[in-house]
Design a protein around this motif. Sequence first.
Motif, PDB file in Angstrom:
ATOM      1  N   ASN A  16     -51.935  40.706 -47.765  1.00 17.13           N
ATOM      2  CA  ASN A  16     -51.314  41.227 -48.997  1.00 17.13           C
ATOM      3  C   ASN A  16     -51.970  40.662 -50.247  1.00 17.13           C
ATOM      4  O   ASN A  16     -52.177  41.389 -51.229  1.00 17.13           O
ATOM      5  CB  ASN A  16     -49.811  40.956 -49.006  1.00 17.13           C
ATOM      6  CG  ASN A  16     -49.071  41.835 -48.024  1.00 17.13           C
ATOM      7  OD1 ASN A  16     -49.522  42.929 -47.681  1.00 17.13           O
ATOM      8  ND2 ASN A  16     -47.943  41.357 -47.539  1.00 17.13           N
ATOM      9  N   LEU A  17     -52.313  39.379 -50.223  1.00 17.10           N
ATOM     10  CA  LEU A  17     -52.997  38.786 -51.366  1.00 17.10           C
ATOM     11  C   LEU A  17     -54.379  39.405 -51.540  1.00 17.10           C
ATOM     12  O   LEU A  17     -54.783  39.740 -52.658  1.00 17.10           O
ATOM     13  CB  LEU A  17     -53.118  37.267 -51.173  1.00 17.10           C
ATOM     14  CG  LEU A  17     -53.871  36.513 -52.272  1.00 17.10           C
ATOM     15  CD1 LEU A  17     -53.212  36.708 -53.629  1.00 17.10           C
ATOM     16  CD2 LEU A  17     -53.962  35.032 -51.908  1.00 17.10           C
ATOM     17  N   PHE A  18     -55.088  39.600 -50.442  1.00 15.16           N
ATOM     18  CA  PHE A  18     -56.403  40.244 -50.474  1.00 15.16           C
ATOM     19  C   PHE A  18     -56.301  41.627 -51.118  1.00 15.16           C
ATOM     20  O   PHE A  18     -57.092  41.977 -52.008  1.00 15.16           O
ATOM     21  CB  PHE A  18     -56.951  40.331 -49.048  1.00 15.16           C
ATOM     22  CG  PHE A  18     -58.310  40.939 -48.939  1.00 15.16           C
ATOM     23  CD1 PHE A  18     -59.448  40.158 -49.080  1.00 15.16           C
ATOM     24  CD2 PHE A  18     -58.467  42.287 -48.682  1.00 15.16           C
ATOM     25  CE1 PHE A  18     -60.716  40.714 -48.980  1.00 15.16           C
ATOM     26  CE2 PHE A  18     -59.727  42.855 -48.576  1.00 15.16           C
ATOM     27  CZ  PHE A  18     -60.857  42.064 -48.725  1.00 15.16           C
ATOM     28  N   LEU A  19     -55.310  42.428 -50.701  1.00 13.92           N
ATOM     29  CA  LEU A  19     -55.109  43.767 -51.269  1.00 13.92           C
ATOM     30  C   LEU A  19     -54.794  43.698 -52.758  1.00 13.92           C
ATOM     31  O   LEU A  19     -55.311  44.493 -53.556  1.00 13.92           O
ATOM     32  CB  LEU A  19     -53.981  44.487 -50.531  1.00 13.92           C
ATOM     33  CG  LEU A  19     -54.221  44.830 -49.062  1.00 13.92           C
ATOM     34  CD1 LEU A  19     -52.936  45.329 -48.419  1.00 13.92           C
ATOM     35  CD2 LEU A  19     -55.341  45.837 -48.903  1.00 13.92           C
ATOM     36  N   LYS A  20     -53.943  42.758 -53.126  1.00 18.21           N
ATOM     37  CA  LYS A  20     -53.537  42.606 -54.525  1.00 18.21           C
ATOM     38  C   LYS A  20     -54.744  42.314 -55.418  1.00 18.21           C
ATOM     39  O   LYS A  20     -54.830  42.807 -56.539  1.00 18.21           O
ATOM     40  CB  LYS A  20     -52.519  41.470 -54.649  1.00 18.21           C
ATOM     41  CG  LYS A  20     -51.944  41.289 -56.041  1.00 18.21           C
ATOM     42  CD  LYS A  20     -51.109  40.029 -56.152  1.00 18.21           C
ATOM     43  CE  LYS A  20     -49.705  40.251 -55.695  1.00 18.21           C
ATOM     44  NZ  LYS A  20     -48.832  39.076 -56.001  1.00 18.21           N
ATOM     45  N   SER A  37     -56.723  43.912 -42.737  1.00 17.58           N
ATOM     46  CA  SER A  37     -56.356  43.002 -41.652  1.00 17.58           C
ATOM     47  C   SER A  37     -57.503  42.840 -40.658  1.00 17.58           C
ATOM     48  O   SER A  37     -57.835  41.723 -40.245  1.00 17.58           O
ATOM     49  CB  SER A  37     -55.096  43.517 -40.940  1.00 17.58           C
ATOM     50  OG  SER A  37     -54.747  42.664 -39.887  1.00 17.58           O
ATOM     51  N   LEU A  38     -58.132  43.942 -40.282  1.00 22.26           N
ATOM     52  CA  LEU A  38     -59.272  43.877 -39.359  1.00 22.26           C
ATOM     53  C   LEU A  38     -60.436  43.114 -39.983  1.00 22.26           C
ATOM     54  O   LEU A  38     -61.108  42.313 -39.311  1.00 22.26           O
ATOM     55  CB  LEU A  38     -59.717  45.285 -38.962  1.00 22.26           C
ATOM     56  CG  LEU A  38     -58.761  46.066 -38.070  1.00 22.26           C
ATOM     57  CD1 LEU A  38     -59.208  47.522 -37.958  1.00 22.26           C
ATOM     58  CD2 LEU A  38     -58.657  45.422 -36.694  1.00 22.26           C
ATOM     59  N   TYR A  39     -60.690  43.354 -41.247  1.00 22.07           N
ATOM     60  CA  TYR A  39     -61.776  42.686 -41.960  1.00 22.07           C
ATOM     61  C   TYR A  39     -61.562  41.169 -41.972  1.00 22.07           C
ATOM     62  O   TYR A  39     -62.466  40.393 -41.634  1.00 22.07           O
ATOM     63  CB  TYR A  39     -61.871  43.245 -43.382  1.00 22.07           C
ATOM     64  CG  TYR A  39     -62.873  42.539 -44.257  1.00 22.07           C
ATOM     65  CD1 TYR A  39     -64.240  42.638 -44.011  1.00 22.07           C
ATOM     66  CD2 TYR A  39     -62.455  41.779 -45.341  1.00 22.07           C
ATOM     67  CE1 TYR A  39     -65.157  41.996 -44.829  1.00 22.07           C
ATOM     68  CE2 TYR A  39     -63.362  41.140 -46.159  1.00 22.07           C
ATOM     69  CZ  TYR A  39     -64.709  41.244 -45.897  1.00 22.07           C
ATOM     70  OH  TYR A  39     -65.617  40.600 -46.705  1.00 22.07           O
ATOM     71  N   ALA A  63     -57.338  31.830 -51.764  1.00 24.77           N
ATOM     72  CA  ALA A  63     -58.047  31.459 -50.539  1.00 24.77           C
ATOM     73  C   ALA A  63     -59.538  31.590 -50.757  1.00 24.77           C
ATOM     74  O   ALA A  63     -59.993  32.433 -51.539  1.00 24.77           O
ATOM     75  CB  ALA A  63     -57.605  32.351 -49.378  1.00 24.77           C
ATOM     76  N   ILE A  64     -60.283  30.750 -50.059  1.00 22.39           N
ATOM     77  CA  ILE A  64     -61.732  30.871 -49.986  1.00 22.39           C
ATOM     78  C   ILE A  64     -62.079  30.724 -48.513  1.00 22.39           C
ATOM     79  O   ILE A  64     -61.641  29.770 -47.858  1.00 22.39           O
ATOM     80  CB  ILE A  64     -62.461  29.851 -50.893  1.00 22.39           C
ATOM     81  CG1 ILE A  64     -63.965  30.106 -50.893  1.00 22.39           C
ATOM     82  CG2 ILE A  64     -62.115  28.427 -50.545  1.00 22.39           C
ATOM     83  CD1 ILE A  64     -64.723  29.354 -51.984  1.00 22.39           C
ATOM     84  N   GLN A  80     -67.539  34.230 -47.497  1.00 23.33           N
ATOM     85  CA  GLN A  80     -67.328  35.665 -47.295  1.00 23.33           C
ATOM     86  C   GLN A  80     -66.427  36.229 -48.392  1.00 23.33           C
ATOM     87  O   GLN A  80     -66.695  37.305 -48.912  1.00 23.33           O
ATOM     88  CB  GLN A  80     -66.716  35.930 -45.917  1.00 23.33           C
ATOM     89  CG  GLN A  80     -67.594  35.540 -44.768  1.00 23.33           C
ATOM     90  CD  GLN A  80     -68.772  36.471 -44.578  1.00 23.33           C
ATOM     91  OE1 GLN A  80     -68.826  37.566 -45.121  1.00 23.33           O
ATOM     92  NE2 GLN A  80     -69.735  36.030 -43.810  1.00 23.33           N
ATOM     93  N   GLU A  81     -65.376  35.506 -48.708  1.00 23.63           N
ATOM     94  CA  GLU A  81     -64.428  35.980 -49.730  1.00 23.63           C
ATOM     95  C   GLU A  81     -63.757  34.798 -50.417  1.00 23.63           C
ATOM     96  O   GLU A  81     -63.490  33.768 -49.788  1.00 23.63           O
ATOM     97  CB  GLU A  81     -63.320  36.850 -49.112  1.00 23.63           C
ATOM     98  CG  GLU A  81     -63.804  38.125 -48.465  1.00 23.63           C
ATOM     99  CD  GLU A  81     -64.398  39.145 -49.414  1.00 23.63           C
ATOM    100  OE1 GLU A  81     -64.223  39.023 -50.650  1.00 23.63           O
ATOM    101  OE2 GLU A  81     -65.053  40.084 -48.923  1.00 23.63           O
ATOM    102  N   MET A  82     -63.483  34.977 -51.690  1.00 19.39           N
ATOM    103  CA  MET A  82     -62.609  34.074 -52.442  1.00 19.39           C
ATOM    104  C   MET A  82     -61.693  34.969 -53.251  1.00 19.39           C
ATOM    105  O   MET A  82     -62.157  35.907 -53.909  1.00 19.39           O
ATOM    106  CB  MET A  82     -63.397  33.160 -53.362  1.00 19.39           C
ATOM    107  CG  MET A  82     -62.506  32.210 -54.146  1.00 19.39           C
ATOM    108  SD  MET A  82     -63.505  31.032 -55.064  1.00 19.39           S
ATOM    109  CE  MET A  82     -62.214  30.119 -55.884  1.00 19.39           C
ATOM    110  N   PHE A  83     -60.396  34.718 -53.160  1.00 17.57           N
ATOM    111  CA  PHE A  83     -59.468  35.558 -53.901  1.00 17.57           C
ATOM    112  C   PHE A  83     -58.277  34.740 -54.383  1.00 17.57           C
ATOM    113  O   PHE A  83     -57.738  33.919 -53.671  1.00 17.57           O
ATOM    114  CB  PHE A  83     -59.017  36.777 -53.096  1.00 17.57           C
ATOM    115  CG  PHE A  83     -58.698  36.542 -51.639  1.00 17.57           C
ATOM    116  CD1 PHE A  83     -57.390  36.518 -51.196  1.00 17.57           C
ATOM    117  CD2 PHE A  83     -59.719  36.386 -50.702  1.00 17.57           C
ATOM    118  CE1 PHE A  83     -57.092  36.326 -49.853  1.00 17.57           C
ATOM    119  CE2 PHE A  83     -59.432  36.199 -49.352  1.00 17.57           C
ATOM    120  CZ  PHE A  83     -58.102  36.166 -48.932  1.00 17.57           C
TER     121      PHE A  83
END
Length: 146
Positions: A16-20, A37-39, A63-64, A80-83
Amino acid sequence: MEISQIEAGNYDLYVNLFLKVFNHSPWNDEWESEKASLYLKDIFNTPGFIGMEGIIDDCVVAAIIGNRKHWWSGDEFFVQEMFVDPKYQGKGIGSSLFEQLTGLLKEKNISTLSLLTDKGIDAEFFYKTKGMVQIDRLIFLSKEVR
């Protein structure tokens, strides 16, 4: 804010945070919950997964995440991601996560931290203020295969 290392199996806590974050400016992606979710599951289940989270009032607000890669000149951590929840951006949370991650990587004898991001957006400038530099000898290539 509490910062801690992420347990590899809990990727659903971050969807949910990733989507936001990524379905809004400046990225304006069109992630659906199932695909996100799969990602995230792919990242969490890749060997060498390492992640840090920021928690406020028992809620994950940042998150990172990424993976350790073994390399001839020393191990590398690829982000890969930081959000960070838009509500908390600009308050030092991303900086704190980045600093904690850097300390953890030093403890794990990982010598390099790398990532990709879009040009000309706040993320590019954020990472550059953290000492990251653009590598001019590299290019990112892509090809549509559909």
